[in-house]
Write an enzyme that holds these catalytic residues in place. Structure first.
Site, PDB file in Angstrom:
ATOM      1  N   ASP A  91       0.851  -1.194   0.000  1.00 20.38           N
ATOM      2  CA  ASP A  91       0.000   0.000   0.000  1.00 20.38           C
ATOM      3  C   ASP A  91       0.888   1.246   0.000  1.00 20.38           C
ATOM      4  O   ASP A  91       1.811   1.363   0.810  1.00 20.38           O
ATOM      5  CB  ASP A  91      -0.924  -0.010   1.227  1.00 20.38           C
ATOM      6  CG  ASP A  91      -2.142   0.884   1.039  1.00 20.38           C
ATOM      7  OD1 ASP A  91      -1.950   2.090   0.755  1.00 20.38           O
ATOM      8  OD2 ASP A  91      -3.269   0.394   1.175  1.00 20.38           O
ATOM      9  N   SER A  99      -7.265   4.562  -1.152  1.00 19.93           N
ATOM     10  CA  SER A  99      -7.040   3.119  -1.108  1.00 19.93           C
ATOM     11  C   SER A  99      -8.300   2.336  -1.460  1.00 19.93           C
ATOM     12  O   SER A  99      -8.206   1.197  -1.930  1.00 19.93           O
ATOM     13  CB  SER A  99      -6.514   2.687   0.266  1.00 19.93           C
ATOM     14  OG  SER A  99      -5.146   3.006   0.365  1.00 19.93           O
ATOM     15  N   ASP A 114     -10.149  -3.013   6.287  1.00 23.62           N
ATOM     16  CA  ASP A 114      -9.725  -1.767   5.642  1.00 23.62           C
ATOM     17  C   ASP A 114      -9.799  -1.920   4.114  1.00 23.62           C
ATOM     18  O   ASP A 114     -10.027  -3.004   3.596  1.00 23.62           O
ATOM     19  CB  ASP A 114      -8.307  -1.400   6.102  1.00 23.62           C
ATOM     20  CG  ASP A 114      -8.045   0.106   6.003  1.00 23.62           C
ATOM     21  OD1 ASP A 114      -8.954   0.847   5.585  1.00 23.62           O
ATOM     22  OD2 ASP A 114      -6.932   0.536   6.350  1.00 23.62           O
ATOM     23  N   GLU A 135      -1.122  -7.968   1.835  1.00 24.99           N
ATOM     24  CA  GLU A 135      -0.873  -6.519   1.776  1.00 24.99           C
ATOM     25  C   GLU A 135       0.125  -6.044   2.830  1.00 24.99           C
ATOM     26  O   GLU A 135      -0.054  -6.295   4.025  1.00 24.99           O
ATOM     27  CB  GLU A 135      -2.190  -5.754   1.996  1.00 24.99           C
ATOM     28  CG  GLU A 135      -1.988  -4.238   1.898  1.00 24.99           C
ATOM     29  CD  GLU A 135      -3.156  -3.410   2.430  1.00 24.99           C
ATOM     30  OE1 GLU A 135      -3.888  -3.892   3.310  1.00 24.99           O
ATOM     31  OE2 GLU A 135      -3.293  -2.262   1.969  1.00 24.99           O
ATOM     32  N   ASP A 189       2.198   2.612   3.417  1.00 22.72           N
ATOM     33  CA  ASP A 189       1.353   3.794   3.196  1.00 22.72           C
ATOM     34  C   ASP A 189       1.240   4.632   4.470  1.00 22.72           C
ATOM     35  O   ASP A 189       1.406   5.851   4.441  1.00 22.72           O
ATOM     36  CB  ASP A 189      -0.038   3.342   2.740  1.00 22.72           C
ATOM     37  CG  ASP A 189      -1.045   4.483   2.678  1.00 22.72           C
ATOM     38  OD1 ASP A 189      -0.882   5.365   1.820  1.00 22.72           O
ATOM     39  OD2 ASP A 189      -1.991   4.488   3.494  1.00 22.72           O
ATOM     40  N   HIS A 214       2.399   8.480   4.967  1.00 20.00           N
ATOM     41  CA  HIS A 214       1.520   9.571   5.414  1.00 20.00           C
ATOM     42  C   HIS A 214       2.171  10.342   6.559  1.00 20.00           C
ATOM     43  O   HIS A 214       2.044  11.551   6.667  1.00 20.00           O
ATOM     44  CB  HIS A 214       0.178   9.021   5.919  1.00 20.00           C
ATOM     45  CG  HIS A 214      -0.807   8.723   4.836  1.00 20.00           C
ATOM     46  ND1 HIS A 214      -1.402   9.691   4.068  1.00 20.00           N
ATOM     47  CD2 HIS A 214      -1.315   7.545   4.384  1.00 20.00           C
ATOM     48  CE1 HIS A 214      -2.229   9.131   3.198  1.00 20.00           C
ATOM     49  NE2 HIS A 214      -2.195   7.824   3.373  1.00 20.00           N
ATOM     50  N   HIS A 216      -1.347   2.764  -4.997  1.00 21.63           N
ATOM     51  CA  HIS A 216      -1.035   4.158  -5.348  1.00 21.63           C
ATOM     52  C   HIS A 216       0.277   4.513  -4.657  1.00 21.63           C
ATOM     53  O   HIS A 216       0.776   3.734  -3.843  1.00 21.63           O
ATOM     54  CB  HIS A 216      -2.132   5.123  -4.856  1.00 21.63           C
ATOM     55  CG  HIS A 216      -2.400   4.967  -3.388  1.00 21.63           C
ATOM     56  ND1 HIS A 216      -1.554   5.472  -2.421  1.00 21.63           N
ATOM     57  CD2 HIS A 216      -3.371   4.309  -2.722  1.00 21.63           C
ATOM     58  CE1 HIS A 216      -2.011   5.136  -1.231  1.00 21.63           C
ATOM     59  NE2 HIS A 216      -3.111   4.423  -1.377  1.00 21.63           N
TER      60      HIS A 216
HETATM   61 ZN   LIG Z   1      -3.008   6.143   2.231  1.00 19.68          ZN
END
Ligand SMILES: [Zn+2]
Length: 465
Positions: free
Chosen positions: A49, A93, A144, A268, A273, A277, A316
């Protein structure tokens, strides 16, 4: 001509890194055992992710140095994917997972449905329909966006989490491993003991790494944290008993491959990710390497059999991470905890509505070796106040801590201002990598749209979406 040049460039990129650099232990064999066999029996779909090219570079550089190589970079086939969603050039996501799972673009926030709310099947559903086993494994909440994209359909990823937990049972997903225990609790299920429902339906239920290790086949629900699974960085400090992503991958693959029907599993590395962030460069490094270890396990497992396709990609990119030249790698490597952990040590003063200057300064000094100024402390408090009410509000202290550290360490990453203005908390439209191994893996060479990935998987198996 252009296609040839492009292919050449990509193979140069990948083999170049391998040849120049490879540590021998870190290399996959180029060909599957049976090159004639083009139809895989099993698919292992691995999603980092927020894992863009910059995240790969940070992981590679920090772990192996400039001449080193990640395991995933040694896979024989590679490409790049565009990730935009139906309603934005930058995906979240939920829409990212929907694209990777169902081959459809949808709006940000939506899972397993088209923009008009129509439910669509995922590649996992198609495997299930064919009588094969299925699983989702994540270091995030199992409800999620990414695991949900494969196992559920809801129009709102945030309010839909208890519903996702119920749909995963209804859809009889054989292996569900990760965090997010809270959403299975009676308090979030209108009084229903959902875990008990899983048990009644034949699932073993486990909550720590020892219990997971003792599972002997069958259906498994493993919820190892009430929320996200602990960052690799913080596991020691937290006294964590959670399995690693690699351990979950091993148990998942072992369980799903028993019985010989064939299987699909999505694995995952979710916290790449989350670390991005938080502008947490050492966190990106640790989470990326943990994900790479899981890829290595999966590919080595697949290599012994010759009947399993492994595809590695991302939903992404997050925060425009780059391996910028002035980055202070050595100082970064001395940071042993996440910004989130640091944020948990701050003292909030309800009279001023701010974190006390003393606690902020001491956290930066103690955990990151940085002396920050009074101005930086007051800007920090101001930014947190200004961001109140926006998405991920509870994470903002950690995010701002990471941004201040990133500035001091000269990291290449989007600013806290860009993140605050972004509807996705700092995702970008940068293309993401694809690596593939095993029968059919040559179908993943080139530059294409992310919805092509599940479509091509489906075509290989003869499945219709
Ligand atoms: Zn994110």
């Amino acid at each position: 001509m252009r296609k040839i040049v492009k292919r050449f460039f990509i193979s140069l990129l990948i083999t170049g890194i391998t040849v120049l650099a490879g540590s021998p232990a870190n290399t996959a064999k180029a060909a599957p055992r049976n090159p004639q066999l083009q139809k895989p029996k099993n698919i292992i779909y691995m999603i980092g992710d927020g894992m863009g090219i910059g995240q790969l570079e940070i992981g590679r550089l920090f772990e192996y140095g400039k001449e080193g190589t990640l395991f995933m970079q040694t896979l024989p086939h590679a490409g790049l994917a565009r990730t935009y969603s139906a309603n934005n050039f930058v995906t979240d996501s939920a829409a990212g997972a929907t694209a990777l799972a169902t081959g459809r673009k949808t709006n940000n926030g939506m899972i397993g449905v088209t923009p008009d709310g129509k439910e669509v099947p995922s590649i996992l559903d198609l495997f299930k329909k064919d009588g094969k086993k299925t699983g989702v494994i994540s270091t995030s909440l199992v409800t999620d966006a990414t695991p949900a994209g494969f196992t559920a359909s809801v129009t709102n990823r945030w309010s839909g989490q208890p519903e996702i937990a119920r749909q995963q049972l209804k859809n009889q997903v054989d292996v569900i491993l990760g965090g997010g225990g809270d959403f299975f609790e009676p308090k979030n299920q209108n009084g229903l003991d959902l875990v008990n429902q899983y048990r009644k339906n034949g699932y073993s239920y486990v909550t720590d790494r020892n219990q997971l290790a003792s599972v002997k086949g069958g259906k498994v629900l493993g919820l190892f944290n009430s929320s996200y699974m602990t960052y690799m960085q913080d596991r020691e400090e937290a006294g964590s008993k959670e399995p690693t992503l690699n351990e979950m991958a091993q148990k998942g693959i072992e369980t799903l491959s028993a019985g010989n029907k064939g299987f699909f599993v999505m694995i995952e590395g979710a916290r790449i990710d989350h670390a991005a962030h938080s502008s947490d460069i050492p966190g990106i490094w640790r989470e990326l390497i943990e994900f790479d270890e899981a890829v290595k396990y999966a590919v080595n497992w697949a290599e012994k059999r010759g009947d399993t396709l492994v595809v590695v990609t991302a939903d992404h990119e997050t925060m425009g991470v780059s391996a910028a030249e002035p980055i202070n790698i050595e100082a970064y490597k001395r940071i042993k905890v996440s910004p989130e952990f640091m944020a948990s040590k701050l003292i909030f003063d309800p009279n001023t509505g701010e974190f006390t200057a003393e606690s902020v300064k001491s956290a930066f000094y103690h955990y990151a070796g940085l002396m920050i100024t009074d101005k930086e402390v007051s800007d920090f408090n101001l930014r947190i106040k200004a961001n109140k009410g926006q998405m991920y509000a509870s994470k903002h202290a950690a995010w701002e801590i990471g941004s201040i550290i990133a500035q001091h360490m000269n990291a290449g990453i989007n600013s806290s201002r860009i993140r605050a203005l972004s509807s996705t908390g700092g995702h970008t439209a940068n293309m993401v990598p694809i690596f593939a191994f095993g029968p059919g893996s040559e179908r993943f060479d080139g530059v294409f749209n992310n919805i092509e990935i599940p479509k091509r998987m489906g075509q290989l198996l003869g499945y219709q979406f």
